[in-house]
Design an enzyme around this catalytic site. Structure first.
Site, PDB file in Angstrom:
ATOM      1  N   THR A 157      -1.835   3.476   2.120  1.00 41.40           N
ATOM      2  CA  THR A 157      -1.730   3.120   3.795  1.00 41.40           C
ATOM      3  C   THR A 157      -0.930   2.034   3.721  1.00 41.40           C
ATOM      4  O   THR A 157       0.262   2.295   3.958  1.00 41.40           O
ATOM      5  CB  THR A 157      -3.142   2.749   4.063  1.00 41.40           C
ATOM      6  N   LYS A 183      -4.964   2.113  -4.646  1.00 40.59           N
ATOM      7  CA  LYS A 183      -4.369   1.836  -3.276  1.00 40.59           C
ATOM      8  C   LYS A 183      -5.200   0.655  -2.905  1.00 40.59           C
ATOM      9  O   LYS A 183      -6.430   0.084  -3.156  1.00 40.59           O
ATOM     10  CB  LYS A 183      -4.366   2.861  -2.481  1.00 40.59           C
ATOM     11  N   THR A 194      -9.065  -0.154   3.066  1.00 45.99           N
ATOM     12  CA  THR A 194      -9.734   0.157   1.975  1.00 45.99           C
ATOM     13  C   THR A 194      -9.060  -0.153   0.434  1.00 45.99           C
ATOM     14  O   THR A 194      -7.758   0.130   0.457  1.00 45.99           O
ATOM     15  CB  THR A 194     -10.202   1.721   1.799  1.00 45.99           C
ATOM     16  N   THR A 407      -3.087  -0.490  17.854  1.00 42.78           N
ATOM     17  CA  THR A 407      -2.545  -0.073  19.295  1.00 42.78           C
ATOM     18  C   THR A 407      -0.964   0.138  19.297  1.00 42.78           C
ATOM     19  O   THR A 407      -0.316  -0.288  18.366  1.00 42.78           O
ATOM     20  CB  THR A 407      -3.020  -1.104  20.361  1.00 42.78           C
TER      21      THR A 407
END
Lengths: 407, 407
Positions: A157, A183, A194, A407
């Site tokens: 990620t 990861k 995570t 955002t």
């Protein structure tokens, strides 16, 4: 080479090096352009073990993986998506995670209970199931290194680098391999979240024994890293053992147990340190060794408190030999200390002995703190136990990454 | 006005408003240019109470203050320096703290055991005692507001603003005043360190009753703020009660006890919030209210976990309505939660109900998060208890301030 060492690291090894494993990673479309769906497949039902987040809000894929392992204590495949954590998604989220398992089982021709599911990404949004279905239908694992690399990529990620490791050792005269992928660039990043770890081995070992070993290893490795002191809803480490190395079944009484354990622990430690070093915004890996504690738990707890301290982390970022912050964090830990007997050194530079400040060269300390890896050694001098924890510095970029990710 | 309310806030009140108190602050020279030594003096031996850091490394002035209060349970003066914490300074440091007490007692013509000592500043360096001696000889407290202001300034370190408060209430028909001053822009800043709180009141109250009240109030106020989750070696809150208001002795059975307790708690809460708001690098005050918990302790613990989360803090800094981080921190707390019954709102904007995500306007949420004070409300819906905690956002400036302070 292998015979003379406990275990050796294979620079070119991968999660498909242990006998019986295949892998793949594809772009399903959950994320814009990067790979976002991967799988590991074993030729045979593998012994397995898993540890999960202690967060009270456990995500849907954790429910499914627990259900799978509870059935027969075996796994043959694990499917992982990034880009969406499927956490805090209620009943629908659980149904979606179960559907991921069903579809993956069908795709690989397996019984459902042999499939584990893991997810990482944004919290509180429903999985785009059309996309996930299309992705699963593309999964076709191979023994090719390129496909293993595809898996490493598909689970990332906010990570900047892939995280992999591989060790080999000799057990009963057979070559046994332990490999892993992970990861995570923080304990919790509910946007792109995570820590996940996946280990493969061809060792012959029962699931119960493997679970015991995983718990011990996790306590010394994955549970000893911290980026921001938090715990995701989706953290999971899964290990699968194919048994195809054909050694005699491993257990703590086996003459080569230590070799296996060392390979397993080394692989886990590599992944754990890689996660800490790739912490969001990190510029340095920090290793804290606490010696002379009254128990191993206390040593580990004290080490983790120090490495998790925002003030220690900012001081390391600023390359400032501010040992008062180390003392502050240590005293704030629940591990017993004697305020009059503490030694502290930064690398080899002693800054505190028997709790008395030591003269040291600020320039030398500054030079030391300019390295990539900073080792803080603490001796409590009240017992015989040691523990280590790893973390990273706290930089402007941590704030930048986390202030505006969603955002 | 006073008669109709439980207590009223005096905008112009100060630590010398309660009858019997004088104060002062001077520049002794421990710090380069700013005031660095202050004292509060009471006309009479005052009832007193104190709470201290839980850090296992307690600084020398804490040893001295404990020794003073243990003697007769009375204090008549407190002397405070900034610029040097006198922490981790060994035997010499303790001697220096005791000498500060002796000199202050001589300066004011008091018995030694009536003097408390507090320090804040850099850890691990010896107090410049020549400078301290010269400073103490200049201390001449008055009832003048200017001198009270001098005290507020003398105790500051990285603080950007002085922190003061004052409340009045009627007890037995007498006007009773509770006032306070504090410093601190973080739980621990071993450079320029520590939270210190000083409360003065003219209430007539025994030391034992005052100590009970202080502990209860501290648990709900000073112990419920966090800037970086750490605890200094020097934290201390001291309260002195002159008794000159001439009310009947206060105790929990006194008909006006609630009024006194409210004034005391309000003063402490004001100071605690002022510290949180002035957190290093902070741009916003964050208040977290947890309702529906199974105990008050659990409610407070959960609130503090949320307000202390680096990811919640960075999201607030980034004005990002990322409620997944609130859930993550809540689930990571040790307070029991039911993962299916949680409500969360940002101010009045509901984002989660019974653990199901609620649709909300991102623009409206963004506008709310642009305020100076952000209120996060959480209802666990499993019990009847509530708790509040206060903190601040985590900004680039926190990293900047802490990366390079010492060198």
């Amino acid at each position: 080479m292998i015979e003379t060492s406990v275990c050796v690291k294979l620079a070119n090894g991968s999660i498909v090096t242990p006998k019986g494993f295949k892998a793949t990673g594809v772009h399903a479309g959950i994320r814009k352009a990067r790979k976002d769906l991967g799988a590991i497949l074993c030729e045979v039902p593998a012994s397995c073990a898993a540890v999960y987040t202690r967060n009270q809000f456990q995500a849907a894929p954790i429910v499914v993986t627990k259900d799978s392992i509870a059935a027969h204590g075996k796994l043959q495949a694990v499917v992982v998506n990034s880009g969406n954590a499927n956490a805090c998604t209620g009943e629908q989220g659980e149904q979606d995670a179960f559907e991921m398992r069903t579809l993956t089982a069908q795709q690989f021709g397996l019984e459902e209970h042999l499939v584990a599911v893991a997810s990482t990404g944004v919290i509180g949004e429903m999985l785009p199931m059309e996309t996930v279905r299309g992705g699963i239908s593309q999964l076709s694992p191979t023994e090719d290194e390129q496909d293993a690399f595809g898996f490493y990529e598909a689970i990332l990620t906010t990570d900047l680098v892939v995280k992999k490791t591989c060790y080999q050792t000799m057990i009963d005269g057979k070559c046994v391999t332990v490999a892993g992928a992970a990861k995570g660039s923080g304990m919790i990043h509910p946007n792109m979240a995570t820590m996940l770890g996946f280990l493969t081995t061809d060792a012959n070992i029962d699931s119960e024994v493997l679970q015991q070993a995983l718990r011990t290893v996790t306590d010394r490795t994955f549970n000893q890293i911290t980026v921001d002191g938090e715990t995701s809803t989706n953290d999971m480490v899964v290990v699968m053992a194919s048994g195809l190395a054909e050694n005699e079944p491993l257990h703590p009484g086996h003459p080569d147990w230590d070799k296996f354990f060392q390979a397993f622990k080394s692989a886990s430690e590599d992944l754990a340190k890689a996660i800490a070093k790739d912490g969001e915004g990190a510029t340095k890996l920090i290793e804290v060794n606490v010696h002379g504690a009254t128990s191993e738990d206390d040593a580990r707890m004290a080490a983790k408190k120090i490495v998790g301290s925002s003030l220690v982390k900012t001081a390391v970022y600023g390359e400032d030999a501010n040992w008062g912050r180390i003392i502050g964090a240590l005293g704030h830990s629940e591990a017993p200390v004697n305020p009059r007997t503490v030694d502290i050194s930064l690398g080899d530079i002693a800054v505190l002995k028997q709790s008395e400040p030591q003269p040291f060269s600020e320039e030398e300390a500054k030079r030391y703190l300019q390295q990539d890896t900073i080792v803080i050694n603490v001796n409590l001098n009240i017992g015989d136990f040691s523990g280590t924890a790893w973390g990273c510095d706290l930089s402007y970029d941590y704030v930048k990454i986390n202030a505006s990710y969603r955002t």
